[in-house]
Scaffold this motif. Structure first.
Motif, PDB file in Angstrom:
ATOM      1  N   GLN A   1      21.721  -4.533   9.108  1.00  0.00           N
ATOM      2  CA  GLN A   1      20.994  -3.532   9.723  1.00  0.00           C
ATOM      3  C   GLN A   1      19.289  -3.829   9.542  1.00  0.00           C
ATOM      4  O   GLN A   1      19.174  -3.738   8.741  1.00  0.00           O
ATOM      5  N   LEU A   2      18.827  -3.850  11.207  1.00  0.00           N
ATOM      6  CA  LEU A   2      17.623  -4.447  11.095  1.00  0.00           C
ATOM      7  C   LEU A   2      16.596  -2.892  11.483  1.00  0.00           C
ATOM      8  O   LEU A   2      17.110  -2.154  12.086  1.00  0.00           O
ATOM      9  N   VAL A   3      15.668  -1.905  10.386  1.00  0.00           N
ATOM     10  CA  VAL A   3      14.751  -0.952  10.026  1.00  0.00           C
ATOM     11  C   VAL A   3      13.584  -1.062  11.135  1.00  0.00           C
ATOM     12  O   VAL A   3      12.970  -1.741  10.176  1.00  0.00           O
ATOM     13  N   THR A   4      13.033  -0.580  12.189  1.00  0.00           N
ATOM     14  CA  THR A   4      11.554  -0.622  12.497  1.00  0.00           C
ATOM     15  C   THR A   4      10.800   0.698  12.683  1.00  0.00           C
ATOM     16  O   THR A   4      11.786   1.450  12.471  1.00  0.00           O
ATOM     17  N   GLY A   5       9.999   0.454  12.473  1.00  0.00           N
ATOM     18  CA  GLY A   5       9.323   1.910  13.022  1.00  0.00           C
ATOM     19  C   GLY A   5       7.805   1.768  12.648  1.00  0.00           C
ATOM     20  O   GLY A   5       6.797   0.597  12.278  1.00  0.00           O
ATOM     21  N   ASN A   6       6.803   2.560  12.552  1.00  0.00           N
ATOM     22  CA  ASN A   6       5.398   2.652  12.085  1.00  0.00           C
ATOM     23  C   ASN A   6       5.108   3.275  11.224  1.00  0.00           C
ATOM     24  O   ASN A   6       6.230   4.946  11.038  1.00  0.00           O
ATOM     25  N   ALA A   7       4.913   2.987   9.814  1.00  0.00           N
ATOM     26  CA  ALA A   7       4.051   3.475   8.180  1.00  0.00           C
ATOM     27  C   ALA A   7       2.943   4.280   8.410  1.00  0.00           C
ATOM     28  O   ALA A   7       1.985   3.845   8.691  1.00  0.00           O
ATOM     29  N   GLN A   8       2.777   5.618   7.771  1.00  0.00           N
ATOM     30  CA  GLN A   8       1.655   5.982   7.329  1.00  0.00           C
ATOM     31  C   GLN A   8       1.258   5.865   6.651  1.00  0.00           C
ATOM     32  O   GLN A   8       2.102   6.503   5.289  1.00  0.00           O
ATOM     33  N   THR A   9      -0.120   5.116   6.390  1.00  0.00           N
ATOM     34  CA  THR A   9      -1.112   5.646   4.450  1.00  0.00           C
ATOM     35  C   THR A   9      -1.492   6.293   4.041  1.00  0.00           C
ATOM     36  O   THR A   9      -1.120   7.421   4.922  1.00  0.00           O
TER      37      THR A   9
ATOM     38  N   ASP B   1      -4.104   6.589   3.695  1.00  0.00           N
ATOM     39  CA  ASP B   1      -5.806   6.781   4.336  1.00  0.00           C
ATOM     40  C   ASP B   1      -5.885   6.593   6.242  1.00  0.00           C
ATOM     41  O   ASP B   1      -6.322   7.034   6.868  1.00  0.00           O
ATOM     42  N   SER B   2      -4.440   7.927   6.642  1.00  0.00           N
ATOM     43  CA  SER B   2      -3.925   7.925   7.915  1.00  0.00           C
ATOM     44  C   SER B   2      -3.707   6.576   8.630  1.00  0.00           C
ATOM     45  O   SER B   2      -3.750   6.699  10.260  1.00  0.00           O
ATOM     46  N   GLY B   3      -3.510   5.519   8.854  1.00  0.00           N
ATOM     47  CA  GLY B   3      -3.249   4.165   8.825  1.00  0.00           C
ATOM     48  C   GLY B   3      -1.576   4.505   9.152  1.00  0.00           C
ATOM     49  O   GLY B   3      -1.179   4.209   8.815  1.00  0.00           O
ATOM     50  N   MET B   4      -1.899   3.770  10.425  1.00  0.00           N
ATOM     51  CA  MET B   4      -0.496   3.338  10.164  1.00  0.00           C
ATOM     52  C   MET B   4       0.100   2.022  10.931  1.00  0.00           C
ATOM     53  O   MET B   4      -1.043   0.681  11.437  1.00  0.00           O
ATOM     54  N   LEU B   5       1.404   1.351  10.135  1.00  0.00           N
ATOM     55  CA  LEU B   5       1.191   0.312  10.217  1.00  0.00           C
ATOM     56  C   LEU B   5       2.695  -0.162  10.847  1.00  0.00           C
ATOM     57  O   LEU B   5       3.858   0.566  10.013  1.00  0.00           O
ATOM     58  N   PRO B   6       2.618  -1.271  11.453  1.00  0.00           N
ATOM     59  CA  PRO B   6       4.395  -1.440  11.970  1.00  0.00           C
ATOM     60  C   PRO B   6       4.916  -2.073  10.926  1.00  0.00           C
ATOM     61  O   PRO B   6       4.448  -2.761  10.030  1.00  0.00           O
ATOM     62  N   TYR B   7       6.116  -2.427  11.048  1.00  0.00           N
ATOM     63  CA  TYR B   7       7.283  -2.530  10.290  1.00  0.00           C
ATOM     64  C   TYR B   7       8.313  -2.862  10.888  1.00  0.00           C
ATOM     65  O   TYR B   7       9.381  -2.632  11.399  1.00  0.00           O
ATOM     66  N   LYS B   8       9.270  -4.496  10.318  1.00  0.00           N
ATOM     67  CA  LYS B   8      10.685  -4.592  10.117  1.00  0.00           C
ATOM     68  C   LYS B   8      10.712  -4.875   9.013  1.00  0.00           C
ATOM     69  O   LYS B   8      10.676  -5.750   7.888  1.00  0.00           O
TER      70      LYS B   8
ATOM     71  N   THR C   1       1.151  -1.011  -0.193  1.00  0.00           N
ATOM     72  CA  THR C   1       0.118   0.248   0.457  1.00  0.00           C
ATOM     73  C   THR C   1       1.519   1.139   0.415  1.00  0.00           C
ATOM     74  O   THR C   1       2.011   1.101   0.275  1.00  0.00           O
ATOM     75  N   LYS C   2       1.002   2.647  -0.664  1.00  0.00           N
ATOM     76  CA  LYS C   2       1.399   3.521  -0.615  1.00  0.00           C
ATOM     77  C   LYS C   2       1.650   4.056   0.678  1.00  0.00           C
ATOM     78  O   LYS C   2       0.495   4.279   1.739  1.00  0.00           O
ATOM     79  N   ILE C   3       2.593   4.587   0.790  1.00  0.00           N
ATOM     80  CA  ILE C   3       3.254   4.521   2.236  1.00  0.00           C
ATOM     81  C   ILE C   3       3.285   6.065   2.694  1.00  0.00           C
ATOM     82  O   ILE C   3       4.752   6.758   1.234  1.00  0.00           O
ATOM     83  N   ILE C   4       3.235   7.176   2.829  1.00  0.00           N
ATOM     84  CA  ILE C   4       3.918   8.726   2.373  1.00  0.00           C
ATOM     85  C   ILE C   4       4.771   8.871   3.509  1.00  0.00           C
ATOM     86  O   ILE C   4       5.212  10.301   3.222  1.00  0.00           O
ATOM     87  N   CYS C   5       4.840   8.746   4.988  1.00  0.00           N
ATOM     88  CA  CYS C   5       5.829   8.594   5.890  1.00  0.00           C
ATOM     89  C   CYS C   5       6.003   7.831   6.418  1.00  0.00           C
ATOM     90  O   CYS C   5       5.280   7.006   7.224  1.00  0.00           O
ATOM     91  N   THR C   6       7.324   7.976   7.003  1.00  0.00           N
ATOM     92  CA  THR C   6       7.330   7.020   8.395  1.00  0.00           C
ATOM     93  C   THR C   6       8.611   7.498   9.612  1.00  0.00           C
ATOM     94  O   THR C   6       9.533   7.823   8.665  1.00  0.00           O
ATOM     95  N   ASP C   7       8.481   7.281  10.523  1.00  0.00           N
ATOM     96  CA  ASP C   7       9.772   7.086  11.223  1.00  0.00           C
ATOM     97  C   ASP C   7      10.337   5.460  11.116  1.00  0.00           C
ATOM     98  O   ASP C   7       9.625   4.648  10.872  1.00  0.00           O
ATOM     99  N   PHE C   8      11.428   6.220  11.791  1.00  0.00           N
ATOM    100  CA  PHE C   8      12.494   4.040  12.126  1.00  0.00           C
ATOM    101  C   PHE C   8      13.579   4.428  12.874  1.00  0.00           C
ATOM    102  O   PHE C   8      14.222   5.620  13.198  1.00  0.00           O
TER     103      PHE C   8
END
Length: 343
Positions: free
Chosen positions: A40-48, A50-57, A19-26
């Motif tokens: 490196q393991l990169v982790t954070g929460n990505a914003q879609t 529709d303003s949803g937040m998806l955790p990722y690794k 899904t399209k991600i518009i911004c994220t922290d990491f």
């Protein structure tokens, strides 16, 4: 490690998450692996959108140019593989980590590979059944490629050469520091182990003559427990930067002897080689092969290396740590000796 840019990260995560991600922290955390690379393991929460937040690794592997002995282009091999159709060769039960993005910085001679994070059992946590499963899956993979000879694989130019293992052994044997040590009166390695190593040297021509009659297969060449992950009944294999043409059984030598489960080494030798041959035999008839040469391959690939590790043990460390390391390497060589006596 190269700087992670927001543009690249959102592009990579959009592909990974579907899904399209518009911004994220990491945040980043170093992972074990990549002897000469940075993983490196990169982790954070990505914003879609529709303003949803998806955790990722996700894993970022950065590799700078270096020259491995007798294999100068290995530093960029995984990049070349992931850019090719190599991934199509795998099965559902045996594969590498999925890749979401690769980049080559020509000015810096550096590659970046963004790949799947694998959460599984690895290293010395692998059980005997997992060892056996990995051996059989690798045999099946190599047997399929050996039988089918996919055209694009033959056209890949950046593969290590079939004589890599032989050159590696001859390079070590020509190194006076280790060669003379096992023949010297000052050597503290037990004499029966030194004799085992010297016997290999004295019979090397005949041994290579036997090895070179084995089928030439696509070898991983770093098939040791730290690169093998068992997850949801599947085997996932990391670090393909030494991959190339070699002989049937080379990877079994690594599985059995490369910083492996020493206490169970003899058992795993007797379990894994039949499993490997079973997998390979699903695609190619190798019933005529009665001499697998894996014991000899173990000594050619790891004999002098273990002597070097023994000699270098505890450089700058406490005496107890030095003794522990040396004991470990002697124990490994002793287990290899026991394999020979049980053949």
């Amino acid at each position: 490690m190269s700087e992670i840019t927001a543009e690249t990260l959102t592009q990579v995560l959009s592909k990974m998450l579907g899904t399209k991600i518009i911004c994220t922290d990491f945040q980043t955390k170093p992972l074990h692996g990549g002897t000469v690379g940075d993983v490196q393991l990169v982790t954070g929460n990505a914003q879609t959108t529709d303003s949803g937040m998806l955790p990722y690794k996700i894993v970022l592997k950065t590799q700078k140019k270096f020259e491995r002995y007798s294999d100068p282009d290995s530093w960029r091999r995984e990049y070349d593989f992931y850019k090719s159709n190599f991934g199509a060769l795998f099965s559902e039960s045996f594969r590498w980590p999925e890749c979401y993005h690769v980049e080559m910085n020509e000015e810096e001679n550096e590659t970046q590979i963004w790949m799947e994070y694998i959460d599984g059992i690895s290293g010395l946590d692998l059980t005997g059944d997992m060892y056996e499963r990995a051996a059989e899956e690798l045999g099946r993979f190599q047997g399929k490629l050996y039988a089918e000879q996919p055209a694009f694989l033959q056209s890949l130019t950046n593969l290590s050469k079939v004589d890599y293992m032989k050159n590696f052994y001859l390079h070590y044997r020509s190194w006076n520091r280790v060669y003379d040590y096992i023949r010297s009166d000052d050597c503290e390695i037990p004499k029966h182990i030194c004799k085992m190593l010297i016997d290999i040297d004295e019979n090397a021509d005949e041994i290579f003559n036997r090895i070179e009659k084995l089928p030439i297969v696509l070898c991983h060449r770093d098939f040791w427990v730290a690169n093998i992950f068992y997850s949801d009944g599947k085997t996932i294999l990391m670090d393909w930067d030494t991959t190339g043409w070699g002989y049937l059984g080379e990877d079994m030598a690594s599985l059995i002897a490369d910083e492996a489960d020493i206490e169970n080494m003899v058992e795993y030798y007797h379990r894994c080689i039949p499993a490997y041959y079973k997998g390979f035999s699903e695609y190619a008839d190798i019933s005529h092969i009665t001499d697998n040469c894996v014991y000899e391959l173990i000594l050619l690939m790891f004999g002098y290396r273990l002597v070097e590790w023994y000699m270098d043990a505890g450089s700058g460390n406490k005496l107890q740590e030095t003794d522990d390391e040396r004991t470990l390497h002697i124990h490994t060589l002793q287990k290899i000796f026991e394999i020979r006596n049980e053949q």
